[in-house]
Design a protein around this motif. Sequence first.
Motif, PDB file in Angstrom:
ATOM      1  N   ASP A  66       3.430   6.508 -12.208  1.00 18.83           N
ATOM      2  CA  ASP A  66       3.172   6.372 -10.776  1.00 18.83           C
ATOM      3  C   ASP A  66       1.764   6.852 -10.424  1.00 18.83           C
ATOM      4  O   ASP A  66       1.053   6.222  -9.647  1.00 18.83           O
ATOM      5  CB  ASP A  66       4.177   7.203  -9.955  1.00 18.83           C
ATOM      6  CG  ASP A  66       5.599   6.660 -10.031  1.00 18.83           C
ATOM      7  OD1 ASP A  66       5.738   5.447 -10.275  1.00 18.83           O
ATOM      8  OD2 ASP A  66       6.547   7.452  -9.859  1.00 18.83           O
TER       9      ASP A  66
ATOM     10  N   MET B 155      -1.516   4.473  -9.079  1.00 17.21           N
ATOM     11  CA  MET B 155      -2.225   4.628  -7.803  1.00 17.21           C
ATOM     12  C   MET B 155      -3.659   4.102  -7.890  1.00 17.21           C
ATOM     13  O   MET B 155      -4.233   3.693  -6.885  1.00 17.21           O
ATOM     14  CB  MET B 155      -2.297   6.107  -7.415  1.00 17.21           C
ATOM     15  CG  MET B 155      -1.019   6.678  -6.874  1.00 17.21           C
ATOM     16  SD  MET B 155      -1.303   8.415  -6.494  1.00 17.21           S
ATOM     17  CE  MET B 155       0.382   8.913  -6.177  1.00 17.21           C
TER      18      MET B 155
ATOM     19  N   THR C  81      -4.439   0.831  -6.243  1.00 14.60           N
ATOM     20  CA  THR C  81      -4.309   0.661  -4.791  1.00 14.60           C
ATOM     21  C   THR C  81      -5.537   0.053  -4.110  1.00 14.60           C
ATOM     22  O   THR C  81      -5.377  -0.841  -3.280  1.00 14.60           O
ATOM     23  CB  THR C  81      -3.956   2.009  -4.136  1.00 14.60           C
ATOM     24  OG1 THR C  81      -2.778   2.509  -4.767  1.00 14.60           O
ATOM     25  CG2 THR C  81      -3.707   1.858  -2.655  1.00 14.60           C
TER      26      THR C  81
ATOM     27  N   LYS D 258      -5.573  -3.671  -3.838  1.00 15.52           N
ATOM     28  CA  LYS D 258      -4.359  -4.332  -3.342  1.00 15.52           C
ATOM     29  C   LYS D 258      -4.344  -4.355  -1.826  1.00 15.52           C
ATOM     30  O   LYS D 258      -4.918  -3.496  -1.171  1.00 15.52           O
ATOM     31  CB  LYS D 258      -3.134  -3.558  -3.841  1.00 15.52           C
ATOM     32  CG  LYS D 258      -2.963  -3.616  -5.335  1.00 15.52           C
ATOM     33  CD  LYS D 258      -2.495  -4.965  -5.729  1.00 15.52           C
ATOM     34  CE  LYS D 258      -2.675  -5.223  -7.208  1.00 15.52           C
ATOM     35  NZ  LYS D 258      -2.233  -6.553  -7.564  1.00 15.52           N
TER      36      LYS D 258
ATOM     37  N   ASP E 153       2.761  -5.104  -7.886  1.00 13.98           N
ATOM     38  CA  ASP E 153       1.981  -4.948  -9.110  1.00 13.98           C
ATOM     39  C   ASP E 153       2.256  -6.155  -9.989  1.00 13.98           C
ATOM     40  O   ASP E 153       3.403  -6.431 -10.315  1.00 13.98           O
ATOM     41  CB  ASP E 153       2.422  -3.685  -9.858  1.00 13.98           C
ATOM     42  CG  ASP E 153       1.987  -2.432  -9.130  1.00 13.98           C
ATOM     43  OD1 ASP E 153       1.038  -2.528  -8.329  1.00 13.98           O
ATOM     44  OD2 ASP E 153       2.595  -1.386  -9.354  1.00 13.98           O
TER      45      ASP E 153
ATOM     46  N   ARG F 174       1.919   1.733  -0.153  1.00 10.89           N
ATOM     47  CA  ARG F 174       0.919   2.175  -1.143  1.00 10.89           C
ATOM     48  C   ARG F 174       0.089   3.348  -0.620  1.00 10.89           C
ATOM     49  O   ARG F 174      -0.050   4.365  -1.319  1.00 10.89           O
ATOM     50  CB  ARG F 174      -0.007   1.018  -1.523  1.00 10.89           C
ATOM     51  CG  ARG F 174       0.541   0.119  -2.594  1.00 10.89           C
ATOM     52  CD  ARG F 174      -0.483  -0.971  -2.863  1.00 10.89           C
ATOM     53  NE  ARG F 174       0.079  -2.038  -3.655  1.00 10.89           N
ATOM     54  CZ  ARG F 174       0.086  -2.039  -4.984  1.00 10.89           C
ATOM     55  NH1 ARG F 174      -0.438  -1.038  -5.650  1.00 10.89           N
ATOM     56  NH2 ARG F 174       0.609  -3.052  -5.634  1.00 10.89           N
TER      57      ARG F 174
ATOM     58  N   ASN G 180       2.041   6.407  -0.809  1.00  9.45           N
ATOM     59  CA  ASN G 180       2.047   6.955  -2.171  1.00  9.45           C
ATOM     60  C   ASN G 180       0.798   7.795  -2.414  1.00  9.45           C
ATOM     61  O   ASN G 180       0.864   8.858  -3.018  1.00  9.45           O
ATOM     62  CB  ASN G 180       2.088   5.832  -3.205  1.00  9.45           C
ATOM     63  CG  ASN G 180       3.454   5.194  -3.316  1.00  9.45           C
ATOM     64  OD1 ASN G 180       4.425   5.723  -2.782  1.00  9.45           O
ATOM     65  ND2 ASN G 180       3.523   4.063  -3.989  1.00  9.45           N
TER      66      ASN G 180
ATOM     67  N   ASP H 207       8.111   6.513  -5.663  1.00  5.66           N
ATOM     68  CA  ASP H 207       7.299   5.380  -5.217  1.00  5.66           C
ATOM     69  C   ASP H 207       7.905   4.765  -3.949  1.00  5.66           C
ATOM     70  O   ASP H 207       9.028   4.256  -3.964  1.00  5.66           O
ATOM     71  CB  ASP H 207       7.251   4.333  -6.342  1.00  5.66           C
ATOM     72  CG  ASP H 207       6.338   3.167  -5.996  1.00  5.66           C
ATOM     73  OD1 ASP H 207       6.038   2.969  -4.805  1.00  5.66           O
ATOM     74  OD2 ASP H 207       5.929   2.459  -6.933  1.00  5.66           O
TER      75      ASP H 207
ATOM     76  N   ARG I 100       7.465   2.118  -2.314  1.00  2.00           N
ATOM     77  CA  ARG I 100       7.813   0.698  -2.268  1.00  2.00           C
ATOM     78  C   ARG I 100       9.260   0.502  -2.672  1.00  2.00           C
ATOM     79  O   ARG I 100       9.929  -0.410  -2.203  1.00  2.00           O
ATOM     80  CB  ARG I 100       6.895  -0.091  -3.214  1.00  2.00           C
ATOM     81  CG  ARG I 100       5.484  -0.209  -2.685  1.00  2.00           C
ATOM     82  CD  ARG I 100       4.568  -0.801  -3.712  1.00  2.00           C
ATOM     83  NE  ARG I 100       4.317   0.143  -4.792  1.00  2.00           N
ATOM     84  CZ  ARG I 100       3.691  -0.178  -5.912  1.00  2.00           C
ATOM     85  NH1 ARG I 100       3.314  -1.410  -6.110  1.00  2.00           N
ATOM     86  NH2 ARG I 100       3.477   0.735  -6.827  1.00  2.00           N
TER      87      ARG I 100
END
Lengths: 265, 365
Positions: free
Chosen positions: A100, A104, A107, A110, A116, B248, B251, B310, B312
């Motif tokens: 995780d 990141m 990011t 995106k 992903d 995101r 996160n 996460d 999402r």
Amino acid sequence: MTARAAALAVQDVWVRAGGRDLVRGVTLDVAPGEVVGLAGPNGAGKTTLLRTLYRARRPSSGRVLLDGQDVWRMPGHWLARRMAAVLQETAGDFDLTVYDVVAMGRTPHKRAFDGDDAADRAIVAAALDRLDVTGLAYAPFDRLSGGEKQRVLIARALAQQPGTMVLDEPTNHLDLRHQLDALELVRGLGVTAVVALHDLNLAAAFCDRICVLDAGAVVAVGAPREVLTPALFADVYRVDADVAAHPETGVPQVTLRTVRGEPPA
Amino acid sequence: MSPRTAPAGRAEAEPLAEPARLPGRRPGLPYPLVIGLLAALLCAAVTAGIAAGSIPLPPGQVWGILAHRIHPAPADPSWSAVRETIVMDVRLPRVLLCAVVGAGLSVCGMALQALVRNPLADPMLLGVSSGATVGAVCVVVFGLTVFGAFSLPVAAFAGALAALVTVYFLARSGGRMTTVRLVLAGVATAEVLSAVAGFLVVTSSDPHKTQSALRWMLGGLAGTAWPVVWAPAGAVVLGTAVLLGVSRPLNLLLAGEEAATALGLDVHRFRAALFVLVAIMIGTIVAVSGSIGFVGLIMPHVVRLLIGADHRRALPATALLGASFLIAADLFARTLITPEEIPVGIITALVGGPFFLWLMRRRSR
């Protein structure tokens, strides 16, 4: 696609806080692909200067240019696609996995609701592999050792695919092998890099140039052999040191002797 | 404009000739299975919530009535009109509102935990619910109608936002926020606001107003009818969609302010915008349900244990779980000592309090 190594220009940057000047008129040009070490005693302003580069601390005056663009006038994701920062890790409480944390790094590339894709997963896997932490991919980040965390954070920076990297004491918690490995990795990427380092022998071995800060101002900048002199150690660090060129590589080697002004033990 | 194309020969960070592989699969249950199980749990909770009550209905009949409403079959219904009224006008709106409130509180709790980067954050613990309660009680006791029919939700929202901002700034010092300061600031603010609400209720001369104001303070969903379902349902659905869109950046906040900034997030603006969003959601929820504690604390934790942090993946799961949990809690609240009803906030506190203490101990190790 990896961002191109960019030219970084720090132009007369001042940072004032609470009536004190933390950074005083620093000007520094870093050529594309060049690795510059940032040295200086505690409180010299190294971290503050780095923070102005990755947009965490707005300079009171002066500019930071990446390929001629003022980073403070561009959106955050513009910079994050081009520059990655490897910072001291901060404790978290959320049981994020190593995967995780590294993911990141994708990011900035995106948009909202983007998933992903296979390319992202391959980039993350390659970054994990490069930093030798693939086996920890699903381990909780918070339970890693300091050195493992540091390697994971470097892997996250790799996943950003930056052309420029800013690293604040990246070798802090690393053992000898991983210190060398991390700095060799940064060199091998061909990225423009500014690295704050306490270990001047490491800086001498891996940096094209060293920039020494004292009390927020640049006191010396140049090739390691020009900068690392007994006079600099006496003036800036207040220690007596011998500097000798390594017999084979010619890299300056620093040997500390005593703290200035105190009798030898 | 800076070119972003990679020159040839710089392929270190690209997949290599032999691409790196991850060591197998993420441990634990696969995500689609978790979501499927949680959806099944929600269906079961909805069915049980509608079936149970002073007149018990068989589950088959519950679904028969619901299906009949959506798509009237030519065959004559085998149930009485009274039962249809019970399902459609009494139990269904209440169960749906429970689902909306439970999902909303859980999603807001998860968002707040990321925003203040602290796993102990919860709408009630941070004083947000109490702020909304004060707003709502003010409207009830003083009969404020500045915003017409929306006076109550607007006042609840204003109270929620004010409380959230107060706690946030009390808990921050020198740009840092510690768990201890956050919990203390939240508890203190919540206590003060509850006292204010209590004072307003007690000093109000109108017993009817006192009665209706007390309802906010205990939290309950008795007497839910269709008109009160729509506003919170809209707020929760839209708010959750927005949160999914920013999952995101959420996160990134877990990595810390500095790292999030370096990864391209404008932390202060993002946090401010999400505080407003969460305050709107909580305000609308509390305006209909009163203050229901601990749902927003427990559900995100259970979900993180199941499928990781996460957002999402975790946000949809926590919404489903929160909805099921509050339907179940409300079911207990109204059937445990029939014909009396226990305020649902008491049930959630009885479950949540011990969980919170367990969590504190676990974190302090």
